[in-house]
Design a protein around this motif. Structure first.
Motif, PDB file in Angstrom:
ATOM      1  N   UNK A   1       0.823  -1.205   0.000  1.00 50.57           N
ATOM      2  CA  UNK A   1       0.000   0.000   0.000  1.00 50.57           C
ATOM      3  C   UNK A   1       0.862   1.261   0.000  1.00 50.57           C
ATOM      4  N   UNK A   2       1.883   1.285   0.849  1.00 48.91           N
ATOM      5  CA  UNK A   2       2.754   2.460   0.922  1.00 48.91           C
ATOM      6  C   UNK A   2       3.499   2.670  -0.390  1.00 48.91           C
ATOM      7  N   UNK A   3       3.921   1.584  -1.024  1.00 44.43           N
ATOM      8  CA  UNK A   3       4.651   1.693  -2.282  1.00 44.43           C
ATOM      9  C   UNK A   3       3.749   2.264  -3.382  1.00 44.43           C
ATOM     10  N   UNK A   4       2.532   1.759  -3.489  1.00 39.64           N
ATOM     11  CA  UNK A   4       1.624   2.233  -4.529  1.00 39.64           C
ATOM     12  C   UNK A   4       1.214   3.687  -4.293  1.00 39.64           C
TER      13      UNK A   4
ATOM     14  N   UNK B   1       0.613   7.418  -6.512  1.00 38.71           N
ATOM     15  CA  UNK B   1      -0.386   8.351  -5.994  1.00 38.71           C
ATOM     16  C   UNK B   1      -1.799   7.851  -6.140  1.00 38.71           C
ATOM     17  N   UNK B   2      -1.993   6.540  -6.024  1.00 41.87           N
ATOM     18  CA  UNK B   2      -3.321   5.950  -6.178  1.00 41.87           C
ATOM     19  C   UNK B   2      -3.673   5.140  -4.951  1.00 41.87           C
TER      20      UNK B   2
ATOM     21  N   UNK C   1     -10.915  14.085  -5.871  1.00 42.75           N
ATOM     22  CA  UNK C   1     -10.036  14.164  -7.042  1.00 42.75           C
ATOM     23  C   UNK C   1     -10.682  14.984  -8.156  1.00 42.75           C
ATOM     24  N   UNK C   2      -9.883  15.617  -8.997  1.00 44.15           N
ATOM     25  CA  UNK C   2     -10.441  16.392 -10.119  1.00 44.15           C
ATOM     26  C   UNK C   2     -11.330  15.523 -11.003  1.00 44.15           C
ATOM     27  N   UNK C   3     -12.404  16.108 -11.466  1.00 44.24           N
ATOM     28  CA  UNK C   3     -13.298  15.394 -12.376  1.00 44.24           C
ATOM     29  C   UNK C   3     -14.473  14.730 -11.706  1.00 44.24           C
TER      30      UNK C   3
ATOM     31  N   UNK D   1      -4.861  16.932  -0.764  1.00 45.78           N
ATOM     32  CA  UNK D   1      -4.352  17.456   0.517  1.00 45.78           C
ATOM     33  C   UNK D   1      -4.523  16.470   1.670  1.00 45.78           C
ATOM     34  N   UNK D   2      -4.339  15.186   1.387  1.00 46.79           N
ATOM     35  CA  UNK D   2      -4.392  14.187   2.453  1.00 46.79           C
ATOM     36  C   UNK D   2      -5.780  13.711   2.826  1.00 46.79           C
ATOM     37  N   UNK D   3      -6.806  14.114   2.082  1.00 41.61           N
ATOM     38  CA  UNK D   3      -8.176  13.678   2.391  1.00 41.61           C
ATOM     39  C   UNK D   3      -8.444  12.314   1.765  1.00 41.61           C
ATOM     40  N   UNK D   4      -9.177  11.494   2.502  1.00 42.02           N
ATOM     41  CA  UNK D   4      -9.612  10.185   2.024  1.00 42.02           C
ATOM     42  C   UNK D   4     -11.140  10.161   1.986  1.00 42.02           C
TER      43      UNK D   4
END
Length: 381
Positions: free
Chosen positions: A79-82, A87-88, A162-164, A99-102
């Motif tokens: 997970x950390x690597x991906x 950035x996914x 995310x944009x879109x 900005x760190x939001x999930x």
């Protein structure tokens, strides 16, 4: 040589299966990390091997998957690597925002925000009918009924998606439903506006969790009390300004847990503090079964010394848990039941002045839960 190779394969497989038992005794951290919010699949009883071989095989496979040595450590590393390289989000149920939001991507939460799954006319009609039955049954006993909708996080903080990701249609499911409920004379509290307005004061939702934070829960509780004051105008308001708010560092919330990274993806919670002593205290629950029947969703009863204030029963989901210590400050007795199912026996036992149904936006179909026979189709005792 072939036999030796087969023996080595059997030995490796046996070591693999025994590793969850052996590694902890050697002081090696090969077991499961305490961050995943579900129990580990248990080792099935050996008797199942001859009683139901197919079910035993499935249960054994689930246990092996969960108990595999370094399973969680490897998942965390992946997970950390991906996240770092691409950035996914590595988990389908979690959306990586800005900005760190999930954000949550299960239970149709994203489809709800995009407005691509509107309610059918049949569902709308059923919701109005069922909620009207409850309202009428309660009104015949002198009890007020309030429906409260807590918005999904992306409805309040769309700027961090995310944009879109923007709504495809102008009307949401709540936008369809609330006017229909109000047209039927039902009292409805839509928390989208107060929670969005309160963003100018403090953040109202957690960045790493699906839920509101402590300040958002206070804002929701204040709005609920204000709605109850329509029936009880002498009831004091629950003033948000009467609380200070501090930020507190804590492990990440349920979305960070889904990534197995709550210790790394931490949360800056917003915690309200009341000036003076709390009025509400935990009280004994009623002598009736808990409809949730779950250790993590146990009913809660709270009381104050103000016998002149109303009594309340809340049917709710996880969002109301954060509201409880605040909203309980304005009731003589309030009982919180983690279920959306209507239980008339509890109403008759508690004899409340008001019943509140709290439903988070993505659980809107909870309003289609049919009423039990004493309520369904009846408006008078």
């Amino acid at each position: 040589m072939t036999r030796l190779f087969g023996l080595l394969q059997c030995l490796c497989f046996a070591l693999f299966l025994s590793a969850p038992l052996v590694l902890p005794r050697l002081g090696l951290p090969g077991g499961r990390l305490a961050v995943e919010n579900r129990p580990r699949a248990a080792l099935p009883a050996a008797s199942g091997l001859w009683r139901d071989p197919a079910a035993y095989s499935l249960a054994l496979a689930a246990h092996v998957r969960d108990a595999a040595p370094y399973r969680d450590h490897l998942i965390r590393a992946d997970n950390r690597l991906r996240l770092a390289l691409f950035g996914e989000s590595p988990v389908p149920g979690v959306i990586l925002g800005r900005d760190g939001w999930l954000f949550y991507n299960l239970e149709s939460a994203l489809a709800d925000y995009l407005n691509v799954a509107p309610l059918s006319e049949a569902h709308l009609a059923a919701m109005v009918r069922i909620q009207t039955e409850r309202r009428d049954w309660l009104a015949a006993r002198g009890i007020a009924y309030l429906i409260v909708f807590a918005p999904n996080k992306e409805r309040v903080y769309p700027e961090f998606l995310p944009p879109g990701l923007t709504p495809r249609q102008p009307v949401s499911r709540l936008g369809q439903l609330i006017p229909r409920l109000e047209a039927a004379g039902l009292a409805v509290l839509d928390l989208r506006q107060p929670l969005t307005a309160a963003k100018a004061v403090h953040r109202t939702y957690m960045q790493t969790d699906t839920h509101w934070n402590g300040f958002g829960a206070l804002v929701g509780a204040s709005a609920v009390v204000e709605a109850v004051r329509r029936w009880r105008p002498r009831l004091p308001a629950l003033d948000v300004a009467g609380y200070s708010a501090d930020e507190a560092d804590r492990p990440g919330g349920d979305l960070a847990e889904m990534l197995l990274l709550p210790d790394i993806w931490r949360e800056r919670d917003v915690v309200p503090h009341k000036a003076g002593a709390a009025l509400a205290r935990v009280a004994a629950p009623g002598a009736y079964p808990d409809p949730a029947d779950h250790p993590d969703r146990a009913r809660v009863a709270m009381e104050t010394d103000r016998a002149d204030w109303p009594r309340a029963v809340f049917f709710h989901d996880s969002f109301a848990r954060g509201m409880q210590p605040f909203v309980a400050e304005r009731f003589s007795r309030s009982v919180y039941l983690w279920t959306h199912a209507f239980v008339p026996e509890i109403i008759e036992a508690e004899r409340p002045d008001v019943v509140v149904l709290e439903v988070v936006e993505r659980y809107v179909f909870a309003l289609t839960l049919e009423n039990p026979p004493p309520v369904a189709g009846r408006s008078v005792p």
